[in-house]
Design a protein around this motif. Structure first.
Motif, PDB file in Angstrom:
ATOM      1  N   SER A  91       0.808  -1.196   0.071  1.00  0.00           N
ATOM      2  CA  SER A  91      -0.070  -0.269   0.023  1.00  0.00           C
ATOM      3  C   SER A  91       0.927   1.344   0.039  1.00  0.00           C
ATOM      4  O   SER A  91       1.856   1.417   0.263  1.00  0.00           O
ATOM      5  N   VAL A  92       0.310   2.321  -0.389  1.00  0.00           N
ATOM      6  CA  VAL A  92       0.939   3.744  -0.291  1.00  0.00           C
ATOM      7  C   VAL A  92       1.458   3.980   0.988  1.00  0.00           C
ATOM      8  O   VAL A  92       2.601   4.562   1.310  1.00  0.00           O
ATOM      9  N   ALA A  93       0.520   3.842   2.018  1.00  0.00           N
ATOM     10  CA  ALA A  93       0.681   4.024   3.283  1.00  0.00           C
ATOM     11  C   ALA A  93       2.073   3.462   3.893  1.00  0.00           C
ATOM     12  O   ALA A  93       2.756   3.960   4.454  1.00  0.00           O
ATOM     13  N   PHE A  94       2.245   2.146   3.731  1.00  0.00           N
ATOM     14  CA  PHE A  94       3.234   1.214   3.978  1.00  0.00           C
ATOM     15  C   PHE A  94       4.590   1.816   3.543  1.00  0.00           C
ATOM     16  O   PHE A  94       5.686   1.658   4.011  1.00  0.00           O
ATOM     17  N   ILE A  95       4.274   2.136   2.120  1.00  0.00           N
ATOM     18  CA  ILE A  95       5.548   2.722   1.264  1.00  0.00           C
ATOM     19  C   ILE A  95       6.077   3.797   1.824  1.00  0.00           C
ATOM     20  O   ILE A  95       7.305   3.930   2.010  1.00  0.00           O
ATOM     21  N   GLN A  96       5.063   4.897   2.200  1.00  0.00           N
ATOM     22  CA  GLN A  96       5.560   6.050   2.970  1.00  0.00           C
ATOM     23  C   GLN A  96       6.307   5.810   4.037  1.00  0.00           C
ATOM     24  O   GLN A  96       7.196   6.309   4.484  1.00  0.00           O
ATOM     25  N   MET A  97       5.826   4.694   4.885  1.00  0.00           N
ATOM     26  CA  MET A  97       6.469   4.280   6.205  1.00  0.00           C
ATOM     27  C   MET A  97       8.018   3.743   5.867  1.00  0.00           C
ATOM     28  O   MET A  97       8.904   3.937   6.561  1.00  0.00           O
ATOM     29  N   LEU A  98       8.035   2.808   4.922  1.00  0.00           N
ATOM     30  CA  LEU A  98       9.330   2.304   4.539  1.00  0.00           C
ATOM     31  C   LEU A  98      10.332   3.431   4.056  1.00  0.00           C
ATOM     32  O   LEU A  98      11.490   3.159   4.330  1.00  0.00           O
ATOM     33  N   LYS A  99       9.841   4.287   3.664  1.00  0.00           N
ATOM     34  CA  LYS A  99      10.819   5.531   2.977  1.00  0.00           C
ATOM     35  C   LYS A  99      11.547   6.298   4.203  1.00  0.00           C
ATOM     36  O   LYS A  99      12.294   7.145   3.929  1.00  0.00           O
ATOM     37  N   ALA A 100      10.996   5.914   5.438  1.00  0.00           N
ATOM     38  CA  ALA A 100      11.831   6.672   6.509  1.00  0.00           C
ATOM     39  C   ALA A 100      13.046   6.173   6.556  1.00  0.00           C
ATOM     40  O   ALA A 100      14.150   6.525   7.247  1.00  0.00           O
ATOM     41  N   ALA A 108      -2.975   9.348   5.159  1.00  0.00           N
ATOM     42  CA  ALA A 108      -4.331   9.475   5.464  1.00  0.00           C
ATOM     43  C   ALA A 108      -5.217   9.239   4.085  1.00  0.00           C
ATOM     44  O   ALA A 108      -6.294   8.604   4.198  1.00  0.00           O
ATOM     45  N   LEU A 109      -4.881  10.034   3.212  1.00  0.00           N
ATOM     46  CA  LEU A 109      -5.662  10.001   1.811  1.00  0.00           C
ATOM     47  C   LEU A 109      -5.803   8.575   1.288  1.00  0.00           C
ATOM     48  O   LEU A 109      -6.561   8.128   0.843  1.00  0.00           O
ATOM     49  N   SER A 110      -4.579   7.757   1.453  1.00  0.00           N
ATOM     50  CA  SER A 110      -4.601   6.396   0.904  1.00  0.00           C
ATOM     51  C   SER A 110      -5.526   5.456   1.450  1.00  0.00           C
ATOM     52  O   SER A 110      -5.924   4.624   0.838  1.00  0.00           O
ATOM     53  N   THR A 111      -5.563   5.728   2.772  1.00  0.00           N
ATOM     54  CA  THR A 111      -6.583   4.769   3.474  1.00  0.00           C
ATOM     55  C   THR A 111      -8.181   5.354   3.023  1.00  0.00           C
ATOM     56  O   THR A 111      -8.874   4.397   3.090  1.00  0.00           O
ATOM     57  N   VAL A 112      -8.425   6.600   2.710  1.00  0.00           N
ATOM     58  CA  VAL A 112      -9.536   6.865   2.328  1.00  0.00           C
ATOM     59  C   VAL A 112      -9.820   6.445   0.604  1.00  0.00           C
ATOM     60  O   VAL A 112     -10.878   5.807   0.485  1.00  0.00           O
ATOM     61  N   LEU A 113      -8.839   6.630  -0.083  1.00  0.00           N
ATOM     62  CA  LEU A 113      -8.864   6.496  -1.652  1.00  0.00           C
ATOM     63  C   LEU A 113      -9.069   5.212  -1.850  1.00  0.00           C
ATOM     64  O   LEU A 113      -9.556   4.758  -2.910  1.00  0.00           O
ATOM     65  N   PHE A 114      -8.111   4.464  -1.103  1.00  0.00           N
ATOM     66  CA  PHE A 114      -7.675   2.733  -1.367  1.00  0.00           C
ATOM     67  C   PHE A 114      -8.340   1.883  -0.103  1.00  0.00           C
ATOM     68  O   PHE A 114      -7.574   1.776   0.787  1.00  0.00           O
ATOM     69  N   PRO A 115      -9.483   1.771  -0.048  1.00  0.00           N
ATOM     70  CA  PRO A 115     -10.180   1.014   1.182  1.00  0.00           C
ATOM     71  C   PRO A 115      -9.427  -0.223   1.596  1.00  0.00           C
ATOM     72  O   PRO A 115      -9.368  -0.529   2.746  1.00  0.00           O
ATOM     73  N   GLU A 116      -8.568  -0.860   0.708  1.00  0.00           N
ATOM     74  CA  GLU A 116      -7.879  -2.146   1.007  1.00  0.00           C
ATOM     75  C   GLU A 116      -6.667  -1.770   1.999  1.00  0.00           C
ATOM     76  O   GLU A 116      -5.964  -2.629   2.328  1.00  0.00           O
ATOM     77  N   SER A 117      -6.169  -0.393   1.868  1.00  0.00           N
ATOM     78  CA  SER A 117      -5.280  -0.178   2.501  1.00  0.00           C
ATOM     79  C   SER A 117      -5.484   0.225   3.900  1.00  0.00           C
ATOM     80  O   SER A 117      -6.026   1.584   4.196  1.00  0.00           O
ATOM     81  N   THR A 118      -5.383  -0.597   4.851  1.00  0.00           N
ATOM     82  CA  THR A 118      -5.747  -0.598   6.329  1.00  0.00           C
ATOM     83  C   THR A 118      -4.510  -0.202   7.261  1.00  0.00           C
ATOM     84  O   THR A 118      -3.441  -0.600   6.944  1.00  0.00           O
ATOM     85  N   ILE A 119      -4.643   0.866   8.146  1.00  0.00           N
ATOM     86  CA  ILE A 119      -3.390   0.966   9.053  1.00  0.00           C
ATOM     87  C   ILE A 119      -3.779   0.573  10.309  1.00  0.00           C
ATOM     88  O   ILE A 119      -4.914   0.578  10.754  1.00  0.00           O
ATOM     89  N   THR A 120      -2.790   0.045  11.070  1.00  0.00           N
ATOM     90  CA  THR A 120      -2.928  -0.451  12.303  1.00  0.00           C
ATOM     91  C   THR A 120      -2.140   0.413  13.582  1.00  0.00           C
ATOM     92  O   THR A 120      -1.528   1.354  13.066  1.00  0.00           O
ATOM     93  N   GLY A 121      -2.665   0.412  14.676  1.00  0.00           N
ATOM     94  CA  GLY A 121      -1.964   1.035  15.655  1.00  0.00           C
ATOM     95  C   GLY A 121      -0.361   0.841  15.636  1.00  0.00           C
ATOM     96  O   GLY A 121       0.165   1.691  15.971  1.00  0.00           O
TER      97      GLY A 121
END
Length: 346
Positions: free
Chosen positions: A103-112, A268-281
């Motif tokens: 997902s986009v969200a996880f990619i952004q996290m890996l970019k850290a 934030a946007l990726s979780t809205v636009l791509f419902p399959e992209s879920t974020i956990t705590g």
């Protein structure tokens, strides 16, 4: 009044950069995803970006003569532009391919992990030194990314490997840019960068495209929409130009803040636009830890850059060298915040 206008213009540049950067990444994810536009050919997409950017740069320099080309010798091109283009093409290839699996969200996290890769490559190349405080920040960032990866529900090893390889390739490109181009005293603006780098990157991308994608592409099943392809390439080109405008107008700290804003907006946007992209705590906790390490690392680099600038003011004989170092730090920090040209087409 002039100061207010200049400040307003700076904020406009930052807003345009954050909007374009977030939009291009989400656009490419939608473009490549099998559930949406369904064009699962990341190398082809990247080649379109490079070909379009190179063609526009050629028209602006050779036909319209809006920008003058720099003095480029064959030796500089072979020893500097070619290897930089090779790693640039690799970072785009690996980074865009990752969107097929994670997902986009996880990619952004890996970019850290970008500061970690850049620091290790710089130490290996001899452009940075191994320091305890910086090393501890690298450990903190790595721990945060590991925690975030552990909390990823849809973890995919292949996609993660592709993204990490893209980060390593981008780090190599950044260090090579500092070592090769700056030693030659070569300064490229946004248009001349695309003019020299884009065609060469296109050639490098053609090699994996021929072996990995050309034989499997079924043109009869490709949903070809000229407007979508053109608008996607145009957005990538606009982001390339806006990135350099922001880097040239703001300092490293401002770019870093803009990059952090962009990362959170994208998550934030990726979780809205791509419902399959879920974020956990656990994703958020791990990313927050990694982000703390990134912020501290950038603070240390900015502090070193300011100290170097003060030294250049007190020692005139070293002015050129120190100013070059300061510029390289700004370039590195820009890439860490997501403003590198490698990120523009992802």
């Amino acid at each position: 009044m002039m100061i207010n206008k200049q400040s307003l213009l700076t904020y406009v540049y930052l807003l345009v950069y954050v909007s374009l950067s977030s939009g291009v990444i989400l656009y490419n994810k939608w473009f490549l995803s099998a559930k949406y536009f369904n064009f699962p050919y990341p190398i082809t997409l990247t080649m379109i970006h490079m070909g379009f950017s190179g063609a526009v740069a050629f028209c602006l320099i050779r036909i319209l003569k809006v920008v003058s080309p720099v003095k480029m010798t064959f030796n500089i091109y072979v020893t500097c532009v070619v290897p930089i283009s090779a790693f640039f093409a690799s970072s785009l290839w690996f980074g865009n391919t990752a969107y097929l699996y994670i997902s986009v969200a996880f990619i952004q996290m890996l970019k850290a992990l970008m500061p970690v890769a850049t620091f290790l490559v710089a130490v290996f190349w001899g452009t940075d030194i191994l320091r305890c405080d910086v090393f501890l920040n690298m450990v903190l960032i790595s721990v945060g990314v590991i925690i975030s990866s552990y909390g990823e529900i849809h973890f995919n090893m292949l996609g993660t490997v592709y993204q990490v390889m893209g980060i390593i390739a981008e780090a190599l490109r950044l260090v090579l840019t500092q070592v090769l181009l700056q030693k030659k005293g070569l300064t490229l603006n946004p248009i001349t960068t695309l003019y020299y780098i884009a065609p060469c990157s296109f050639v490098f991308l053609f090699i994996p495209w021929y072996f990995l994608e050309s034989s499997g592409m079924e043109f009869s099943q490709i949903q070809f929409n000229l407007w979508i392809f053109f608008s996607n390439a145009l957005c990538a080109l606009a982001l390339n130009i806006s990135t350099f405008l922001v880097i040239g107008r703001t300092g490293a700290v401002t770019i870093r803040v803009a990059g952090v804003m962009k990362d959170w907006i994208l998550i934030a946007l990726s979780t809205v636009l791509f419902p399959e992209s879920t974020i956990t705590g656990l994703n958020i906790i791990g990313y927050a830890i990694a982000l703390c390490g990134v912020v501290v690392y950038n603070y240390l680099k900015v502090r070193d850059a300011r100290a170097s600038q003060l030294t250049s003011e007190s020692i005139p004989d070293r002015a050129v060298k120190d100013n070059g170092y300061f510029a390289s730090v700004r370039l590195t920090l820009a890439s860490l915040s997501g403003t590198s040209i490698g990120d523009c087409t992802k």
